[in-house]
Design an enzyme around this catalytic site. Sequence first.
Site, PDB file in Angstrom:
ATOM      1  N   LYS A  73     -33.513 -68.486  51.063  1.00 28.75           N
ATOM      2  CA  LYS A  73     -32.045 -68.494  51.194  1.00 28.75           C
ATOM      3  C   LYS A  73     -31.436 -68.022  49.876  1.00 28.75           C
ATOM      4  O   LYS A  73     -31.857 -68.484  48.802  1.00 28.75           O
ATOM      5  CB  LYS A  73     -31.530 -69.882  51.563  1.00 28.75           C
ATOM      6  CG  LYS A  73     -29.985 -69.930  51.635  1.00 28.75           C
ATOM      7  CD  LYS A  73     -29.455 -71.139  52.385  1.00 28.75           C
ATOM      8  CE  LYS A  73     -29.479 -72.424  51.624  1.00 28.75           C
ATOM      9  NZ  LYS A  73     -28.701 -72.422  50.362  1.00 28.75           N
ATOM     10  N   GLU A  82     -20.701 -73.091  54.109  1.00 28.25           N
ATOM     11  CA  GLU A  82     -20.495 -74.407  53.483  1.00 28.25           C
ATOM     12  C   GLU A  82     -19.027 -74.607  53.120  1.00 28.25           C
ATOM     13  O   GLU A  82     -18.409 -73.729  52.484  1.00 28.25           O
ATOM     14  CB  GLU A  82     -21.388 -74.516  52.229  1.00 28.25           C
ATOM     15  CG  GLU A  82     -21.257 -75.866  51.532  1.00 28.25           C
ATOM     16  CD  GLU A  82     -22.378 -76.168  50.556  1.00 28.25           C
ATOM     17  OE1 GLU A  82     -23.360 -75.384  50.446  1.00 28.25           O
ATOM     18  OE2 GLU A  82     -22.271 -77.220  49.884  1.00 28.25           O
TER      19      GLU A  82
HETATM   20  O1  KIV Z   1     -29.297 -76.717  48.474  1.00 25.10           O
HETATM   21  C1  KIV Z   1     -28.940 -77.152  49.576  1.00 25.10           C
HETATM   22  O2  KIV Z   1     -29.219 -78.304  49.945  1.00 25.10           O
HETATM   23  C2  KIV Z   1     -28.181 -76.270  50.450  1.00 25.10           C
HETATM   24  C3  KIV Z   1     -27.662 -76.815  51.736  1.00 25.10           C
HETATM   25  C4  KIV Z   1     -26.659 -77.853  51.535  1.00 25.10           C
HETATM   26  C5  KIV Z   1     -27.191 -75.768  52.650  1.00 25.10           C
HETATM   27  O3  KIV Z   1     -27.986 -75.141  50.128  1.00 25.10           O
END
Ligand code: KIV
Length: 263
Positions: A111, A180
């Site tokens: 991600k 988010e």
């Molecule tokens: O780092 C994390 O936990 C996240 C989520 C809240 C989406 O990016």
Amino acid sequence: MKNINGFKKLKSEGKKISMVTCYDYWSAQIIDESDIDAVLVGDSVAMVMHGFDTTINVSVEMMVTHTSAVRRGLKKKFLITDLPFLAHKRGKERLVDSVDAIFKAGAEAIKIEGANGVLDDIKYLVTSGIPVMGHLGLTPQSVHKLGGFSVQGESNSDAQIIIDEAKRLEDSGVFALVLEMLPSEISKTITESLSIPTIGIGAGKYTSGQILVMQDMLGLIKEFNPKFLKKYFNGYGGIKLALNDYNYEVKENIFPSDKESYK
Ligand code: KIV
């Protein structure tokens, strides 16, 4: 779900996607036995497990350590890991080395936060066979630029920027997009305009799925009570009670009893 196709499938069937974060072996085993669809080793590990104020302190090494611990407990679910702060800003070779190390630790996707300035890296990774999940709205690695952990896209112009970025991320090949801290109507517009699924946190009910930090939804963090959070368990109170029961029984010579003692 076991692979990236599960995201597309659930969205096309109109079914919601459930995700939680995980940072360690023992809770990964519980999640693996649950109905949760997929797991993120989030860089929130810096705040939740290491006590930092932001996610900026995360290193590739930390993400590798936590990813491999989770992978040892998580056999049946798809695993995504956050690319740490600035890890894509040190040249393609360092980016590839970081992703390589995270994948060898057991992640199946990466991600990456934001859109501006990372679209080329995302395209490069996707064409190299790396599934990439996007992340827009509140992007915690940019907390100092954003001026805090607050709701994004509240003005029409800010909302339009995020809507446009979402489209550009989809065009760059991300397989799903975390939204988010966005007003519900903005995440609804984004979700309806994309063919990839959106995963919300503090982004209302119209996203294709939801993600929560597991320690937050288990009520383990007493002082964290944002509007978007629902606590499904009184983890903090329950653990404190158990510790105090144990303390009492040790002091009163109740534990261990004969039952817990070897003959
Ligand atoms: O780092 C994390 O936990 C996240 C989520 C809240 C989406 O990016």
